[in-house]
Design an enzyme around this catalytic site. Structure first.
Site, mmCIF file in Angstrom:
data_model
loop_
_atom_site.group_PDB
_atom_site.id
_atom_site.type_symbol
_atom_site.label_atom_id
_atom_site.label_comp_id
_atom_site.label_asym_id
_atom_site.label_seq_id
_atom_site.Cartn_x
_atom_site.Cartn_y
_atom_site.Cartn_z
ATOM 1 N N TRP A 1 53.190 17.082 118.311
ATOM 2 C CA TRP A 1 52.241 15.989 117.597
ATOM 3 C C TRP A 1 50.808 16.002 118.775
ATOM 4 O O TRP A 1 50.929 15.822 119.831
ATOM 5 C CB TRP A 1 52.617 14.636 117.773
ATOM 6 C CG TRP A 1 51.739 13.541 116.919
ATOM 7 C CD1 TRP A 1 51.050 12.706 117.288
ATOM 8 C CD2 TRP A 1 51.437 13.882 115.412
ATOM 9 N NE1 TRP A 1 50.318 12.238 116.580
ATOM 10 C CE2 TRP A 1 50.763 12.861 115.446
ATOM 11 C CE3 TRP A 1 52.080 14.450 114.476
ATOM 12 C CZ2 TRP A 1 49.979 12.382 114.076
ATOM 13 C CZ3 TRP A 1 51.402 14.445 113.244
ATOM 14 C CH2 TRP A 1 50.470 13.192 112.976
ATOM 15 N N HIS B 1 37.566 -19.387 108.544
ATOM 16 C CA HIS B 1 36.800 -19.300 109.524
ATOM 17 C C HIS B 1 36.162 -18.053 109.543
ATOM 18 O O HIS B 1 35.453 -17.281 110.357
ATOM 19 C CB HIS B 1 37.444 -19.505 110.854
ATOM 20 C CG HIS B 1 38.094 -20.837 110.809
ATOM 21 N ND1 HIS B 1 37.456 -21.847 111.038
ATOM 22 C CD2 HIS B 1 39.251 -21.258 110.913
ATOM 23 C CE1 HIS B 1 38.156 -22.875 110.915
ATOM 24 N NE2 HIS B 1 39.449 -22.610 110.747
ATOM 25 N N ASN C 1 56.654 17.715 126.460
ATOM 26 C CA ASN C 1 56.317 16.640 125.621
ATOM 27 C C ASN C 1 55.831 15.677 126.697
ATOM 28 O O ASN C 1 56.396 15.318 127.676
ATOM 29 C CB ASN C 1 57.786 16.039 125.103
ATOM 30 C CG ASN C 1 57.418 14.571 124.517
ATOM 31 O OD1 ASN C 1 56.599 14.413 123.831
ATOM 32 N ND2 ASN C 1 58.486 13.678 124.777
ATOM 33 N N GLY C 2 54.456 15.097 126.341
ATOM 34 C CA GLY C 2 54.023 14.276 127.318
ATOM 35 C C GLY C 2 52.350 14.616 127.578
ATOM 36 O O GLY C 2 52.013 15.576 126.833
ATOM 37 N N LYS D 1 52.552 -2.283 106.499
ATOM 38 C CA LYS D 1 53.116 -1.256 105.976
ATOM 39 C C LYS D 1 52.384 -0.592 104.576
ATOM 40 O O LYS D 1 52.339 0.751 104.295
ATOM 41 C CB LYS D 1 54.378 -1.893 104.940
ATOM 42 C CG LYS D 1 55.463 -2.115 106.041
ATOM 43 C CD LYS D 1 56.326 -1.017 106.446
ATOM 44 C CE LYS D 1 56.981 -0.919 107.652
ATOM 45 N NZ LYS D 1 56.491 -1.056 108.945
ATOM 46 N N ARG E 1 59.382 13.024 115.498
ATOM 47 C CA ARG E 1 58.679 12.990 116.609
ATOM 48 C C ARG E 1 57.283 13.501 116.688
ATOM 49 O O ARG E 1 56.484 13.520 117.620
ATOM 50 C CB ARG E 1 59.595 13.473 118.108
ATOM 51 C CG ARG E 1 60.967 12.936 118.161
ATOM 52 C CD ARG E 1 61.377 13.583 119.724
ATOM 53 N NE ARG E 1 60.655 13.376 120.848
ATOM 54 C CZ ARG E 1 60.593 12.244 121.408
ATOM 55 N NH1 ARG E 1 61.745 11.268 121.105
ATOM 56 N NH2 ARG E 1 59.883 12.104 122.403
ATOM 57 N N GLU F 1 49.855 1.977 106.252
ATOM 58 C CA GLU F 1 50.299 3.098 106.986
ATOM 59 C C GLU F 1 51.009 4.007 105.935
ATOM 60 O O GLU F 1 50.862 5.324 105.908
ATOM 61 C CB GLU F 1 51.357 2.772 108.031
ATOM 62 C CG GLU F 1 52.309 2.008 107.666
ATOM 63 C CD GLU F 1 53.459 1.898 109.108
ATOM 64 O OE1 GLU F 1 53.180 2.563 109.860
ATOM 65 O OE2 GLU F 1 54.271 0.862 108.886
ATOM 66 N N GLU G 1 53.178 -7.671 108.886
ATOM 67 C CA GLU G 1 53.871 -6.654 108.652
ATOM 68 C C GLU G 1 53.785 -5.722 107.091
ATOM 69 O O GLU G 1 53.509 -4.773 107.154
ATOM 70 C CB GLU G 1 55.566 -6.956 108.735
ATOM 71 C CG GLU G 1 56.433 -5.931 108.558
ATOM 72 C CD GLU G 1 56.411 -4.871 109.380
ATOM 73 O OE1 GLU G 1 55.318 -4.690 110.371
ATOM 74 O OE2 GLU G 1 56.991 -3.703 109.091
ATOM 75 N N LYS H 1 56.655 9.142 114.771
ATOM 76 C CA LYS H 1 57.884 8.144 114.801
ATOM 77 C C LYS H 1 57.772 7.319 116.349
ATOM 78 O O LYS H 1 58.073 6.234 116.271
ATOM 79 C CB LYS H 1 59.281 8.612 114.516
ATOM 80 C CG LYS H 1 60.291 7.922 114.477
ATOM 81 C CD LYS H 1 60.177 6.683 113.430
ATOM 82 C CE LYS H 1 61.427 5.640 113.475
ATOM 83 N NZ LYS H 1 60.916 4.574 112.365
ATOM 84 N N CYS I 1 56.135 14.909 121.159
ATOM 85 C CA CYS I 1 56.730 16.125 120.484
ATOM 86 C C CYS I 1 58.298 16.016 120.633
ATOM 87 O O CYS I 1 58.844 15.291 121.248
ATOM 88 C CB CYS I 1 56.305 17.338 121.502
ATOM 89 S SG CYS I 1 54.346 17.395 121.587
HETATM 90 C C1 F6R Z 1 55.326 0.927 111.785
HETATM 91 C C2 F6R Z 1 56.025 1.101 113.079
HETATM 92 C C3 F6R Z 1 55.286 1.129 114.256
HETATM 93 C C4 F6R Z 1 56.315 0.884 115.499
HETATM 94 C C5 F6R Z 1 55.509 0.943 117.034
HETATM 95 C C6 F6R Z 1 56.534 0.691 118.171
HETATM 96 O O1 F6R Z 1 56.060 0.908 110.736
HETATM 97 O O2 F6R Z 1 57.370 1.818 112.839
HETATM 98 O O3 F6R Z 1 54.403 0.093 114.343
HETATM 99 O O4 F6R Z 1 56.773 -0.299 115.401
HETATM 100 O O5 F6R Z 1 55.196 2.322 117.134
HETATM 101 O O6 F6R Z 1 57.592 1.695 118.000
HETATM 102 P P1 F6R Z 1 58.946 0.999 118.880
HETATM 103 O O7 F6R Z 1 59.571 0.007 118.162
HETATM 104 O O8 F6R Z 1 59.692 2.337 118.978
HETATM 105 O O9 F6R Z 1 58.748 0.706 120.110
#
Ligand code: F6R
Length: 614
Positions: free
Chosen positions: A78, A510, A104-105, A491, A27, A494, A487, A609, A2
């Site tokens: 969140w 396999h 937050n937590g 992308k 957040r 998500e 990656e 995020k 949050c």
């Molecule tokens: C995907 C993405 C997440 C972060 C992951 C780690 O696009 O952004 O997979 O890479 O949550 O976050 P950080 O780098 O902040 O530890």
């Protein structure tokens, strides 16, 4: 996870709170709320509105009391405990409604505390873990304790991770705040004092920003910050360096943050490489805190990370093993911390986290430190919790990343980790200086190559338009193309909510090849790394089974084009650093497919995020 904001000494606090909550939406954004101490009472408004929570809150607060605000707190949530409803939105109040608290937590022992409080006559009105804290403070204040003393007592009873801020109508100018294992920063200016879960929320209000450490308590009154330990020992909080301005955290004319941030990638790469070479061309990482002497006797590198950061770490594994000739293990942080990893004082454990706050990664690093390893963090946030806890830090310089899906931070992470690999090679003498310089020179050209790649967005859009009906994607790569494939798949999942598997192409036979049929899209990384020929054979296998093949290939590589239905051309570069260029069209592909399917690329569903919970 949050976002939290608080201010005291600001008579017209509501616009400040709402502006900061907008800044903090990355957040979490499933619900939002504010509480203002006005006219000797606490006035509260909350809402749950999906991605529009803060906007909805702004219209709901139009009938806020007009008197001057004494202290005020705001929250964007969140959900973790309790679904995202207005009742579960913060701030939470005690039975009297005179105390309001944001958090937050996660409070791990909330159930047992709630049972005890209910037996004592407290009535709960939410399904959150947070509300117990409001009632525990209420219980203590009933014995005559001040808000600060009661909060201290409450903190001794709760287990878990938290940043909190509390206001009470009986102490109308005071905000009490504390943290344990989640971020909280404090600010001060012209007769006001502020707090927030993150620096961007304070940008524009003050540049005098301080970090609160674990198990410290802050008492904010207009223009003043008083910080103590939970035992009441005074503490001088550490002042932080703010290098971002508000402008840098805005969309800058792009349709969304993701587009803006993808276009910032050449700068992110260039800035991350800045000032890393001494007069003789040698690498100097003097801000890293871990000196050459610390690194000289390492015999193993462990890298821990999550999500896109994990994929950056996988690229680094290839580079470090090749350049440094040391074993380099890469692990998903949430698994690492619960295994029995074999580390000792000769191990360098590198945590990779753009936010520097991801709980899984910070706990993994804490475990590595406990086992005696030297701990280094690669982080994009100056003075992040992980940066402060680690022995050493290597900052990426991508600037704030607001889009939930990481783009520019991911590229900057790969570059920073490769610089680290070269630095280790220099210290351990595993590569001749000329070779290190050659790679550094190639890295320095990357911003141009990334910009060139970005300019080809029209070609990516054309390919995306042909794939709008596709639902099943495989992303395949070999060697450093494998993390790029992972990656690309992440992308697409998500952002476009499409099923996408990332695989090492050699592994397909396999098992997963059973899933290939007409209509399956295979996106292959076919730039010329050492396994390029084998990669093309793997691509031929899926094509003969009816897959539609899209290849990322080096400019002019007709051999690759011959086995593809569509080609995403990229400018060629040295194979070990090629992921920085090759991932760009995959970001653009996921972005365009998200848009074609009507999804907001900045706010993918179910994601936030910064992930500060397990
Ligand atoms: C995907 C993405 C997440 C972060 C992951 C780690 O696009 O952004 O997979 O890479 O949550 O976050 P950080 O780098 O902040 O530890």
């Amino acid at each position: 996870m949050c976002g939290i904001i608080g201010v005291t000494g600001e008579a017209d606090a509501l616009p400040l709170l709402l502006g900061a909550l907008h800044q903090l939406e990355y957040r979490g954004y499933d619900s939002a709320g504010v509480a203002l101490v006005v006219d000797d009472a606490v006035w509260r408004e909350r809402t749950a509105g999906g991605t529009d929570s803060v906007a909805k809150l702004a219209s709901l607060t139009r009938d806020a009391p007009t008197g001057p605000t004494r202290a005020a707190i705001g929250h964007t949530r969140w959900a973790t405990h309790g679904s995202p409803t207005p009742e579960n939105a913060h701030p939470h109040v005690d039975c009297s409604g005179r105390l309001a608290l944001i958090h937050n937590g996660i409070i791990e022992n909330h159930a047992e505390l709630q049972t005890e409080l209910e037996a004592g006559g407290h009535a709960f009105s939410s399904a959150t873990d947070t509300e117990v804290m409001a009632h525990l403070i209420e219980q203590e204040m009933a014995t005559g304790a001040s808000l600060a003393a009661a909060t201290c007592s409450m903190l001794r009873r709760v287990r878990g991770a938290f940043s909190i801020a509390v206001v009470h109508a009986d102490e109308p100018d005071t905000i009490v705040a504390a943290r344990r294992a989640t971020p909280l920063v404090l600010g001060r200016h012209d007769g006001a004092a502020l707090l927030a879960s993150d620096i961007p929320a304070l940008i524009g209000h003050t540049r005098e920003v301080f970090a609160l450490a674990d198990d410290e308590l802050a008492v904010l009154t207009p223009g003043a910050l008083e910080v103590t330990t939970l035992d009441g020992e005074p503490v001088t909080p550490e002042q932080l360096t703010i290098t971002w301005d508000l402008e840098a955290a805005q969309k800058g004319g792009y349709e969304d943050y993701m587009s803006k941030e993808m276009h910032e990638q050449p700068h992110a790469v260039a800035d991350t490489l800045l000032d890393r070479r001494g007069p003789g061309g040698e690498l100097i990482l003097d801000q890293m805190r871990l000196g050459a002497a610390d690194l000289r006797d390492i015999d193993k590198v462990f890298i821990v990370a999550c999500g896109s950061s994990y994929h950056a770490a996988l690229v680094a594994k290839y580079a470090i093993e090749h350049w440094v000739k040391l074993p380099a293990e890469v692990d998903i942080a949430s698994e690492f911390r619960y295994r029995d990893p074999v580390l000792n004082e000769r191990t360098l454990c590198v945590g990779v986290s753009q936010s520097g706050e991801t709980l899984d990664t910070s706990e993994a690093m804490r475990e590595a430190a406990r086992l005696g390893a030297k701990v280094l963090v690669v982080s994009n946030v100056v003075d992040s919790s992980m940066a402060r806890a680690a022995d050493g830090v290597l900052y990426t310089r991508a600037g704030p990343e607001i889009g939930v899906a990481s783009t520019k931070c991911h590229l900057a992470q790969i570059v920073a980790l490769e610089v680290l690999g070269l630095y280790l090679a220099q210290i351990l003498g595993t590569q001749p200086t000329e070779r290190i310089n050659e790679v550094l020179n190639a890295l320095e050209v990357l911003p141009e190559l990334v910009a060139d790649s970005l300019d080809r967005v029209g070609d990516v859009d054309d390919v995306a338009a042909k794939l709008t009906d596709a639902r099943d994607f495989f992303f395949l790569g070999r060697h450093v193309g494998y993390p790029v494939a992972l990656e690309g798949a992440l992308k697409l999942k998500e952002l476009a909510y499409l099923r996408a598997e990332g695989y090492p192409a050699g592994e397909l036979k396999h098992g997963p090849i059973a899933l290939i049929e007409p209509g399956t899209v295979v996106v292959g990384i076919a730039t010329r790394n050492p396994l390029w020929e084998k990669m093309l054979s793997n691509v031929a296998e899926v094509r003969s089974r009816g897959a539609t093949v899209v290849l990322v290939a080096d400019d002019g590589d007709e051999e690759s084009a011959a086995v593809a239905d569509h080609v995403l051309w990229v400018p060629p570069t040295t194979s070990l650093i090629s992921p920085v260029v090759d991932v760009v069209p995959l970001q653009q592909l996921a972005y365009r497919l998200a848009r074609l399917h009507g999804h907001d690329p900045d706010r993918p569903r179910n994601l936030a995020k910064t992930v500060t919970v397990e």
